[in-house]
Scaffold this active site. Structure first.
Site, short mmCIF file in Angstrom:
data_model
loop_
_atom_site.label_atom_id
_atom_site.label_comp_id
_atom_site.label_asym_id
_atom_site.label_seq_id
_atom_site.Cartn_x
_atom_site.Cartn_y
_atom_site.Cartn_z
N HIS A 247 0.85 -1.20 0.00
CA HIS A 247 0.00 0.00 0.00
C HIS A 247 0.88 1.25 0.00
O HIS A 247 2.08 1.17 0.29
CB HIS A 247 -0.90 0.03 1.24
CG HIS A 247 -0.16 0.18 2.53
ND1 HIS A 247 0.56 -0.84 3.10
CD2 HIS A 247 0.02 1.25 3.35
CE1 HIS A 247 1.14 -0.42 4.20
NE2 HIS A 247 0.83 0.85 4.38
N ARG B 223 8.40 -8.82 15.03
CA ARG B 223 8.77 -7.45 14.61
C ARG B 223 7.82 -6.48 15.28
O ARG B 223 6.61 -6.72 15.36
CB ARG B 223 8.63 -7.35 13.08
CG ARG B 223 8.90 -5.97 12.53
CD ARG B 223 8.78 -5.98 11.00
NE ARG B 223 8.60 -4.62 10.52
CZ ARG B 223 9.60 -3.82 10.17
NH1 ARG B 223 10.84 -4.24 10.22
NH2 ARG B 223 9.36 -2.58 9.77
N HIS C 176 4.83 0.12 -0.18
CA HIS C 176 5.62 -0.72 0.73
C HIS C 176 4.75 -1.82 1.32
O HIS C 176 3.53 -1.79 1.20
CB HIS C 176 6.26 0.15 1.83
CG HIS C 176 5.28 0.97 2.61
ND1 HIS C 176 4.64 2.09 2.10
CD2 HIS C 176 4.80 0.83 3.87
CE1 HIS C 176 3.84 2.60 3.01
NE2 HIS C 176 3.90 1.86 4.10
N ASP D 172 0.86 5.20 1.84
CA ASP D 172 0.21 5.86 2.97
C ASP D 172 -0.51 7.12 2.47
O ASP D 172 0.05 7.88 1.68
CB ASP D 172 1.26 6.26 4.03
CG ASP D 172 1.91 5.02 4.65
OD1 ASP D 172 1.29 3.94 4.63
OD2 ASP D 172 3.05 5.15 5.16
#
Ligand code: GA4
Length: 329
Positions: free
Chosen positions: A200, A267, A257, A202
């Site tokens: 996507h 993570r 990204h 941002d």
């Protein structure tokens, strides 16, 4: 988050595990204490819409305190975490991203940055969480404003706070997200990677991301190839958002990204999405339009309109497409 069997994870998406980072590629690094920071920022935003920042001025103490509060939060039982409220869009979310059918191997907290209207996080020590969060948000917003001022200087636009004032505005519609991607050991063994957070761009102006030392973040280059971003727990990674792409009339690129789940380590990433006030008109900055001779690539819209349309889209959709002007032939 409960680990699922391979069968139960089939609702998730996978990508083939065959991507190699071209050896010619290195992520641009901006040292905020150096005089060449502004020119490196402009070049990186034009080429990739992405760069890494060192000497950023956010203390390791503020970072690790929030990280440890967040880890405490995610270590609670799901029923406790859900007491924060289910993401709608703010609150605690588990696997579901947005409301249009996207899922990922991730749980998260999505919060407003404006203290008065924020969701109280239901944690072991909510006051401490709030206090540590406020310190972090303030430091990261200041770093974001410094970067935006350097962009304006690098682009030779006046006044230099033309972008940063949008984040400083009391009505700024900035949001904060903490993503926790648990290790997913049964993945990555058969040549496939499980998607933690699907591809996507941002929607906001700028995104300021800090993560622990676990890999997973990838960015897409102009030719469509995916590049793995080596993690660096002491640096920040900066994304150009769709709104900044519009404000620079396409000169800066909003970067696509995604995050892949890691088979061995969890993570944790914390992202500040710097957005303008809802009423702000998102349009190319007049001083970038070659004395009025350059045409806008986009129809005019407010951040409220863009945000509304974004929240009705799927993660991978090209949200700006809807607002592009068809070039007159
Ligand atoms: C992507 C960037 C931010 O994480 C976010 C996301 C938002 C959400 O998680 O609710 C969206 C996504 C993001 C864009 C399209 C819509 C809305 C999920 C989704 C499918 C908080 C944002 O502002 O936009």
């Amino acid at each position: 988050m409960v680990l699922l069997s391979k069968q139960a994870t089939e609702q998730y998406s996978y990508v083939k595990n065959c991507m190699a980072t071209p050896c010619s590629f290195t992520i641009p690094v901006v040292d905020l204490s150096k005089p060449d920071a502004k020119s490196i920022i402009v070049k990186a935003c034009e080429e990739f819409g992405f760069f890494k920042v060192i000497n950023h001025g956010v203390s390791m103490e503020a970072i690790s305190q929030l990280e440890s509060e967040a880890l405490n939060f995610f270590s609670m039982p799901v029923t406790e975490k859900e007491k924060t409220g289910l993401a709608n869009p703010f609150g605690y979310g588990n696997k579901r991203i947005g409301h249009n059918g996207d899922v990922g191997w991730v749980e998260y907290l999505l919060l407003k940055t404006n203290q008065e209207v924020n969701v109280p996080v239901h944690s072991q020590n909510p006051e401490k969480f709030r206090c540590v969060l406020d310190d972090y948000l303030c430091a990261v917003r200041n770093m974001g404003c410094e970067i935006l001022d350097l962009m304006a200087e690098g682009l030779k636009i006046q006044p230099k706070n033309v972008l940063s004032k949008l984040l400083m505005d009391k009505q700024s519609d900035s949001v904060f997200r903490v993503n926790h991607y648990p290790a997913c050991p049964e993945m990555g063994l058969d040549g496939e990677n499980l998607i933690g957070f699907g591809e996507h761009t941002d929607p906001q102006i700028i995104s300021l991301l800090r993560s622990n030392n676990t890999s997973g973040l990838q960015i897409s280059l102009r030719d469509g190839s995916w590049i793995s971003v080596p993690p660096d727990y002491s640096s920040f990674f900066i994304n150009v958002g769709d709104s900044l792409q519009v404000m620079t009339n396409g000169r800066f690129r909003s970067v696509k990204h995604r995050v892949l789940a890691n088979g061995f380590q969890s993570r944790l990433s914390m992202i500040y999405f710097g957005g303008p006030p809802l009423s702000e008109k998102i349009a190319p900055l007049p001083s970038l339009m070659k004395g009025g001779k350059e045409e806008s690539l986009y129809k005019e819209f407010t951040w409220f309109e863009y945000k509304n349309s974004s929240y009705g889209s799927r993660l991978a959709d090209n949200r700006l497409g809807h607002f592009e002007r068809i070039a007159a032939s």
